[in-house]
Design an enzyme around this catalytic site. Structure first.
Site, PDB file in Angstrom:
ATOM      1  N   LYS A  51       0.824  -1.206   0.000  1.00  0.00           N
ATOM      2  CA  LYS A  51       0.000   0.000   0.000  1.00  0.00           C
ATOM      3  C   LYS A  51       0.857   1.254   0.000  1.00  0.00           C
ATOM      4  CE  LYS A  51      -4.306  -1.889   1.685  1.00  0.00           C
ATOM      5  NZ  LYS A  51      -5.298  -1.983   2.753  1.00  0.00           N
ATOM      6  N   LYS A  88     -13.962  -4.564  -6.497  1.00  0.00           N
ATOM      7  CA  LYS A  88     -14.778  -3.579  -7.204  1.00  0.00           C
ATOM      8  C   LYS A  88     -13.898  -2.461  -7.776  1.00  0.00           C
ATOM      9  CE  LYS A  88     -19.125  -2.858  -8.149  1.00  0.00           C
ATOM     10  NZ  LYS A  88     -19.982  -3.616  -8.954  1.00  0.00           N
ATOM     11  N   LYS A  96      -7.123 -10.589  -7.894  1.00  0.00           N
ATOM     12  CA  LYS A  96      -8.173 -10.910  -6.934  1.00  0.00           C
ATOM     13  C   LYS A  96      -9.398 -10.035  -7.227  1.00  0.00           C
ATOM     14  CE  LYS A  96      -8.904 -10.623  -1.939  1.00  0.00           C
ATOM     15  NZ  LYS A  96      -8.313 -10.659  -0.612  1.00  0.00           N
TER      16      LYS A  96
END
Ligand code: TRP
Length: 332
Positions: free
Chosen positions: A111, A196, A193
């Protein structure tokens, strides 16, 4: 019964990957454990978000839990931020957590790399908050996806350090991957994976026409270029999805017909779409019903938070006492 905790972030509307990979198993575990299922909104604050949509997302995800069969009569369903003991315990645990260990977390590194200009301290603390979620209830069992196993190992390490320093306070929580669980559901791109935000997901409450359209665009075997080329079901994500939604006897037939090119990708996807819609229909119907009754939904969450809070409060009394904090300020 052993106690079980799991959580899901309200970062997106629930999709079939969340269902196959997590919520479906949560439902199955309800009779074997004393379960707490949490919408972890505080975790979701670590990524940029619009405050106007957060509230909706939290309620949508809670409605999705219920629509999939999480039963508030059996399990405690609640929102993380409604139980302030999670954040309080985060601090107590943070003081027993190595900075180096946090910096080594794969998810933190990923991240940070993706967001080099906004690495907030919440991202670093994410696994400590996650440990607090679990330990606030002294839960022994935690169903998680593969990508969270490292965080759970860190939680176990924190427990060992804490217990060594302050006496036996928390059990070491163990991860479980329930039987038949889908560890990692790939998106329609057959590559990443399902998520949305990557645009490769099918939401649980998608309109049937959208489900058909999305599946029509799904990636299959990249080497199958013409209708007459033989396909390789073992590398095809559409085939993998058939495994979840199509009768086993038919799945075998599909594999054979794909290899012999008797069945083309277009028809194969159409068949999957119809089977998927049959499976989603009751969930979608129930979701719309639950979500339409916002007062009822909020009442379920309030009752869950109250129950959760009573448990977490007991743990915090113990943790504070073991750490040598004075019980002053609190009337006995
Ligand atoms: N980090 C988990 C995820 O992204 C969500 C989560 C937060 C969680 N707290 C938890 C999962 C505690 C299990 C237990 O999937």
């Amino acid at each position: 019964m052993e106690r079980l905790f799991s959580g899901m972030q309200p970062t997106q509307d629930a999709h079939i990957g969340n269902w196959l990979g997590a919520i479906r198993n949560w439902v199955a575990l309800q009779d074997r454990y004393e379960c707490l299922y949490c919408v972890v909104d505080l975790h979701a604050l670590t990524a940029p978000y619009d405050p106007r949509v957060m509230r909706e997302r939290v309620l949508n995800l809670a409605a999705a839990f219920l629509a999939c069969g999480v039963d508030p009569a059996k399990s405690t369903v609640f929102v993380q931020s409604a139980v302030p003991e999670h954040t309080e315990l985060t601090w107590l645990l943070a003081c027993q957590t190595g900075l180096g260990a946090l910096e080594r977390m794969t998810q933190f590194k990923d991240k940070s790399d993706q967001n080099a200009d906004n690495i907030n301290a919440g991202l670093l603390f994410y696994p400590v908050l996650m440990a607090a979620d679990i330990l606030a209830y002294r839960a022994q069992v935690v169903p998680v996806g593969e990508d969270q196993v490292q965080h759970l190992e860190l939680a176990r390490e924190i427990v060992r350090k804490f217990n060594r320093a302050f006496g036996d306070t928390f059990p070491e929580p163990r991860p479980i991957v329930p039987e038949g669980s889908a560890k990692r559901i790939l998106g329609l791109d057959g590559n990443a994976k399902m998520s949305k935000s990557k645009g490769n997901a099918i939401a649980l409450v998608e309109e049937p026409a959208t489900v058909r359209k999305l599946l029509a665009s799904a990636y299959t075997d990249p080497e199958r270029k013409r209708r007459t080329d033989p396909g390789r079901p073992e590398v095809c994500n559409v085939f993998t999805l058939h495994g979840f939604f199509t009768a086993p006897s038919r799945v075998e037939g599909i594999a054979g017909d794909c290899r012999s090119a008797a069945l083309g990708c277009v028809d194969c996807k159409k068949e999957l779409a119809e089977n998927l819609l049959v499976a989603l229909e009751p969930i979608r119907r129930r979701y719309l019903e639950v979500r339409a009754d916002e007062e009822g939904l909020r009442a379920v969450l309030a009752a869950g938070a109250e129950r959760a809070r009573a448990l977490a409060r007991e743990t915090l009394v113990l943790a504070r006492r073991n750490m040598g904090l004075v019980e002053g300020g609190r009337r006995a």
